[in-house]
Design a protein around this motif. Structure first.
Motif, mmCIF file in Angstrom:
data_model
loop_
_atom_site.group_PDB
_atom_site.id
_atom_site.type_symbol
_atom_site.label_atom_id
_atom_site.label_comp_id
_atom_site.label_asym_id
_atom_site.label_seq_id
_atom_site.Cartn_x
_atom_site.Cartn_y
_atom_site.Cartn_z
ATOM 1 N N GLN A 1 0.795 -1.220 0.000
ATOM 2 C CA GLN A 1 0.000 0.000 0.000
ATOM 3 C C GLN A 1 0.841 1.290 0.000
ATOM 4 O O GLN A 1 0.511 2.236 -0.732
ATOM 5 C CB GLN A 1 -0.982 -0.019 1.176
ATOM 6 N N ASP B 1 0.384 4.444 -2.498
ATOM 7 C CA ASP B 1 0.040 5.778 -2.001
ATOM 8 C C ASP B 1 0.951 6.847 -2.607
ATOM 9 O O ASP B 1 0.515 7.980 -2.840
ATOM 10 C CB ASP B 1 0.127 5.811 -0.473
ATOM 11 N N LYS C 1 -0.563 7.682 -5.905
ATOM 12 C CA LYS C 1 -1.980 8.047 -5.843
ATOM 13 C C LYS C 1 -2.194 9.512 -6.237
ATOM 14 O O LYS C 1 -1.442 10.383 -5.804
ATOM 15 C CB LYS C 1 -2.471 7.819 -4.409
ATOM 16 N N GLN D 1 -2.885 14.215 -4.275
ATOM 17 C CA GLN D 1 -2.203 14.444 -2.998
ATOM 18 C C GLN D 1 -1.713 15.885 -2.885
ATOM 19 O O GLN D 1 -1.324 16.333 -1.823
ATOM 20 C CB GLN D 1 -1.045 13.474 -2.848
ATOM 21 N N ARG E 1 -10.211 11.293 -7.385
ATOM 22 C CA ARG E 1 -10.028 10.619 -6.115
ATOM 23 C C ARG E 1 -10.022 9.106 -6.359
ATOM 24 O O ARG E 1 -11.014 8.529 -6.759
ATOM 25 C CB ARG E 1 -11.164 11.009 -5.159
ATOM 26 N N GLU E 2 -8.890 8.517 -6.153
ATOM 27 C CA GLU E 2 -8.784 7.059 -6.281
ATOM 28 C C GLU E 2 -8.100 6.557 -5.024
ATOM 29 O O GLU E 2 -6.997 6.979 -4.699
ATOM 30 C CB GLU E 2 -7.919 6.691 -7.493
ATOM 31 N N ASP E 3 -8.760 5.661 -4.330
ATOM 32 C CA ASP E 3 -8.166 5.179 -3.093
ATOM 33 C C ASP E 3 -6.993 4.256 -3.356
ATOM 34 O O ASP E 3 -6.049 4.181 -2.585
ATOM 35 C CB ASP E 3 -9.209 4.435 -2.249
ATOM 36 N N ASP E 4 -7.082 3.537 -4.445
ATOM 37 C CA ASP E 4 -6.015 2.601 -4.792
ATOM 38 C C ASP E 4 -5.687 1.662 -3.631
ATOM 39 O O ASP E 4 -4.520 1.431 -3.310
ATOM 40 C CB ASP E 4 -4.751 3.353 -5.223
ATOM 41 N N ALA E 5 -6.720 1.113 -3.040
ATOM 42 C CA ALA E 5 -6.505 0.161 -1.945
ATOM 43 C C ALA E 5 -6.325 -1.229 -2.536
ATOM 44 O O ALA E 5 -7.195 -1.714 -3.264
ATOM 45 C CB ALA E 5 -7.693 0.178 -0.989
ATOM 46 N N ASN F 1 -11.898 0.125 -8.583
ATOM 47 C CA ASN F 1 -12.083 1.504 -9.029
ATOM 48 C C ASN F 1 -13.236 2.107 -8.252
ATOM 49 O O ASN F 1 -14.353 1.597 -8.303
ATOM 50 C CB ASN F 1 -12.379 1.550 -10.528
ATOM 51 N N THR F 2 -12.955 3.179 -7.532
ATOM 52 C CA THR F 2 -13.997 3.742 -6.674
ATOM 53 C C THR F 2 -14.592 5.014 -7.250
ATOM 54 O O THR F 2 -15.686 5.405 -6.885
ATOM 55 C CB THR F 2 -13.420 4.062 -5.283
ATOM 56 N N ASP F 3 -13.862 5.670 -8.159
ATOM 57 C CA ASP F 3 -14.317 6.976 -8.647
ATOM 58 C C ASP F 3 -14.972 6.853 -10.019
ATOM 59 O O ASP F 3 -14.599 7.521 -10.969
ATOM 60 C CB ASP F 3 -13.116 7.934 -8.711
#
Lengths: 367, 367, 367, 367
Positions: free
Chosen positions: A42, A46, A49, A52, A60-64, A87-89
């Motif tokens: 992670q 980050d 990501k 930032q 906004r991508e959490d990239d978890a 993919n969250t966004d």
């Protein structure tokens, strides 16, 4: 063919589109018994990501990352490691406006010409989003290298943005993580900030040069002819989105040197050969000399800009294209962790190839 | 591993040392029914052959190719083509003097460190002699391309020697074959001749930049991600001896450009998309745009020079090395036909890969 | 290396363990524009799914496939297709009893000896659960073949269980889907049911022979020497869990035949060559004749049985092993859809390879 | 594609036709420093050489191997080894009679349908002559194995000819080299001699079964899933001319066994696990158990026979084919050294792959 794999023995296959449900990397060939959890991967994601600071895209991508396979009780099993990033966004958006035009300098036209498919949702596979999977795979490679070649380190940084290069006299490794440009020269970083603010205001973008250095690469690592360490690095770096040039050591500057100038002379020091310079960038004949391996690559300016450019539609009409949306004004910045990841993957792959042919005995010694 | 093969479907494996009985290339994956005889290959080998003027090594190598397999009644059968070139200039020589020292900038030290073998006879596999096999394979690729993609052509030339670059205003394609430097600018060629005479007198050598251009590459050829056309070209060119950098289109210059400057705008002309510039070097997202594919690579100065340089022996003694013998003062010159050969091989390989996945139907049309 | 990929151009990489969160297949090289949704894949997975009758393991696995990438608006894009199947039956269980012993005939001992890892949870990668990913990939291959080679079909069935073989006189293709053994002979299926009930009661298991037939394979498909169609099929089938033998056409029976008996004579019929027999199983010299391609493979009896067997522990103690749990008494049954999937994948891969080298023109015609 | 290579890291590419000037093998990936001269290879070629007794073809082929590269001062350098065998028996002959017909059971028809080329001269690439190159490569593999895995041995022999199998009660390893059939059972060899004399007189031929055994294969060698040791062996053996079936250990017989019968029970003996039987043929889950690795393959009868068979011409006419010339009445005999060579190549390749991923430490120990 699509050919979404790289590496011979440490083999990474990335998959997924920028706007699908998920993307990831299938990592095959990893040695067993290496400690590995999501928390080892992670931090590297980050670094890459977006959002930032004001100099990268505000998406906004959490990239978890989730590890779906290949790990048992916190250690690699030697079987494929599946790394998935959701993919969250995927905000619903009206793409109808851009679905039938092509951005100058963008791959949407060539993907159309190859595949006959026009996926307007954020670039699909051609999106820089694919590089998140590379960074995840690179984190695995780093973790393995830490066990197999303990002294080895990989560090990337930006050395040029637009026409402005760093001053190597001010090179300070500790600065790299201290500014949003991964710049080893704080003064230049400040100037880049001003440059980039101006460019963003103009709806423009700019290119960059990234340098990645590996220390502690054992002499003898690499291969001759078509799997040369430099050839593999060239392929790896050139495969990153927007990269247009790769060089090793002196690189293009070596064309202007004479043989007398370019020779890295050698002396014995403390019972081992010591090079007085490193024009070669740590590679001779495709094989590591034991010096720093130095790679630089050029990143072109983002093609998605707010300034109107002439283009055409699928139907063959002339048009003007303006690319709205949240795009990086200098993709070179976020290419730094990607370049590091590619370096780590290539080196581990070469470590495994070397071990296959040579075993674990050091062959030719000097002195 | 040694990895002496390149290409996915049009697959070339070179073999042989500079001072063994023969060297050659095993060419697999060639389509059947293509007219091919030794006389289709020999002219390309003759272009690379040393000793044709005072600016290349005076070694005498006939480089006469023999086809041992894969041809029946003057046509390819679709089975492996074995191309063999006998080494004729194996003059007996006393290598004892250099057998235990390493030339600064030469691969003899890294080969020793990898393999534990010190073959002093002319560099073995690390010798530029290996590139003769590439040129032979490239001639096969050209012959196949002439059938499969009739309008496609590949042309290489030198654009810089030492610090002196050609003037693109004087670019004249007809000049390329008319001077010993493959220079498209006759005036610069004359200056290079003087430069190189001086360097040779000094026991020195110099670097160069070579440009290779492919015309008639169909839009849509190439692949995304890790088999990108530019990534494959980068690997291919970087695998040539002494190459230290590769760039596509604007290459490293693109770092200093803005997105507005770098965009290759498009207009419809005669019912087809027409690009107003070619900063991209004919490749977007790893896939050809249909414009000229433009690759440049930097060649470092020959490391084998008459000027003494500090080095070490196998036994760990400091020493001075002077490399006598017949060496090219600028290996960039003879790298021109080699770069062309690599371009031809990469393009044919991509043609076959494209045909595998896509068939022979054109997919996305414009207009 | 772990080498979890197969296929040259249609390339499938499976990943995931029997008791991890998910498993799946990364499918690369798929042509674009092919209609594909989960509902094209699920029916094939359902055929392989356990617990559908009393003759297969009573574990409950939904085997619901999710497509994570490579599809846009219901069609393949030509980029990697990620197929994920979540593991739903991860019931918490006490493995401590079996964690330090090895089952005779099971891969847990060799995995331990190779990797130094003992994952007692259901066999990890060595579990037959991995074959779910193959069936999913095979469904993709079928879908592509339906477009590229419309007349082609692939059908598998069981021809022997234990010592009892079907009677080919009663061969009825319509029976295959009508009994739990995929038997083309209903009478034998009934006898197998009785046989298997008895074996299960005894805590025993039994082997089987599966036959897979492809119809409509075009003459000329395949390759010589090391990518022969039969060689690729042999590798594909032998890679399935518990398979111990593979044969083509007459297979081992051909050893007892004379050349006069084994020759498949040819006559012209309706302007095309017609074979009077098919001892060859549709392949000569690695290349398809246009007849049915016939492959058979032998599946050994399940090693996980309730009858105690002598074995050893990790600590080197003699012990007795009884494998409780829900195991297939005849894994051959569920190997039928797996064999079909491997056939489909191999054939599509060969179709793409053929198209790469040959294009879409038929070469040698007869008559 | 033609795909004339096998092996992942120890990679062999064969080339050449039966009636061209030469054929051979390009062997890449060999570790350096291994003693190797022509005299290490020639004895293995001599075992395969025809015309040594009345039971093999009376063609005269010297099969003298020349090493063209990869050796320096009698040791491998780690670079490609080119092994060339000149064809000496290219007697001029009138092929016009057979040039337009196809032999039933022979690959000439499928080569024609694939490539559109009809090379009547002895079968071209489909000729068993190609296997000479395999035997040469196998000899290199044996030489490397002798260094890397000193206790390992590979032995092949015939276990069935026509309907007549050896009696395993009379199995005597010392007999194998003492009769023209590589038979471990002298009595059966005598009966085969009579059988084959009768068949030859009748203008007929016959099939055979060959068994190849490797002793001293270390437990843990191999790989899971698609590079399983048995899967690789299946591909290797099935790629040999005329082979129609491959099995490991019990092979097809395992279908008739129960799990109780088929389990190879284990006991500790002298501090190590000892198997009480070897139904598995030394492989579980694709990985070696440390027992004998046992492979059998079926060879069909030679298709080139003197008895007339119905066939067709290129022009689509019905005809009768009689194949004159000097053909093996049982190709299974000369397949024995070929099977051994393939086993040696596969095992060495797996040794290198294992070393790549695992290094040289033994992982999971028992006791």
């Amino acid at each position: 063919m699509s050919f979404n794999s790289f590496g011979h023995l440490f083999r990474v296959t990335t998959w997924g589109e920028s706007h699908g449900p998920a993307l990831g990397a299938t990592v095959d060939g990893c040695p067993p018994g290496i400690a590995l959890t999501e928390s080892d991967i992670q931090p590297w994601l980050d670094r890459r990501k977006p959002g930032q600071n004001r100099f990268t895209t505000q998406r906004r991508e959490d990239d978890a990352v989730e590890i779906l396979s290949g790990i048992y009780e916190g250690r690699t099993t030697g079987t494929p490691i599946q790394l998935m990033i959701r993919n969250t966004d995927q905000r619903s958006k009206d793409y109808s406006e851009i679905a039938r035009t092509f951005r100058p300098g963008h791959a949407d036209i060539t993907y159309w010409q190859k595949y006959g498919i026009r996926d307007p949702r954020g670039g699909g596979r051609s999106s820089a989003r694919e590089t998140a999977a590379r960074v995840a795979a690179g984190a695995v490679a780093r973790q393995v290298l830490a066990t197999l070649v303990p002294g080895l380190s990989v560090t990337g940084y930006m050395v040029q943005m637009g026409a402005r290069a760093i001053d190597r006299v001010r090179f300070d490794r500790d600065q790299i993580d201290a500014n949003p440009f991964w710049s080893p020269d704080a003064e230049t970083a400040a100037l880049w900030a001003a440059d980039l603010d101006a460019l963003r205001k103009d709806g423009n973008s700019v290119g960059a040069v990234v340098e990645v250095v590996a220390r502690g690469v054992p002499a003898g690592l690499g291969a001759p002819i078509y799997a040369k360490l430099d050839s593999e690095l060239a392929a790896a770096m050139m495969s990153i989105n927007a990269v247009k040039g790769v060089e090793i050591g002196e690189g293009f500057a070596s064309a202007a040197l004479t043989g007398v100038e370019n020779a890295d002379e050698i002396q014995m020091r403390d019972g081992a050969p010591h090079y007085l310079s490193n024009h070669a960038g740590g590679i001779l004949g495709g094989i590591a000399t034991g010096q720093e391996v130095v790679v630089r690559f050029a990143v072109k300016p983002t093609s998605s800009i707010l300034t109107p450019r002439q283009s055409v539609t699928i139907d063959g009409q002339d048009t003007q294209v303006v690319t709205k949306g949240r795009h990086d004004p200098c993709v070179g910045i976020r290419a730094v962790p990607v370049g590091e990841a590619m370096m780590a993957c290539v080196l581990l792959d070469q470590v495994l190839m070397h071990r296959a042919q040579m075993g674990e005995t050091v062959r030719g010694t000097i002195g």
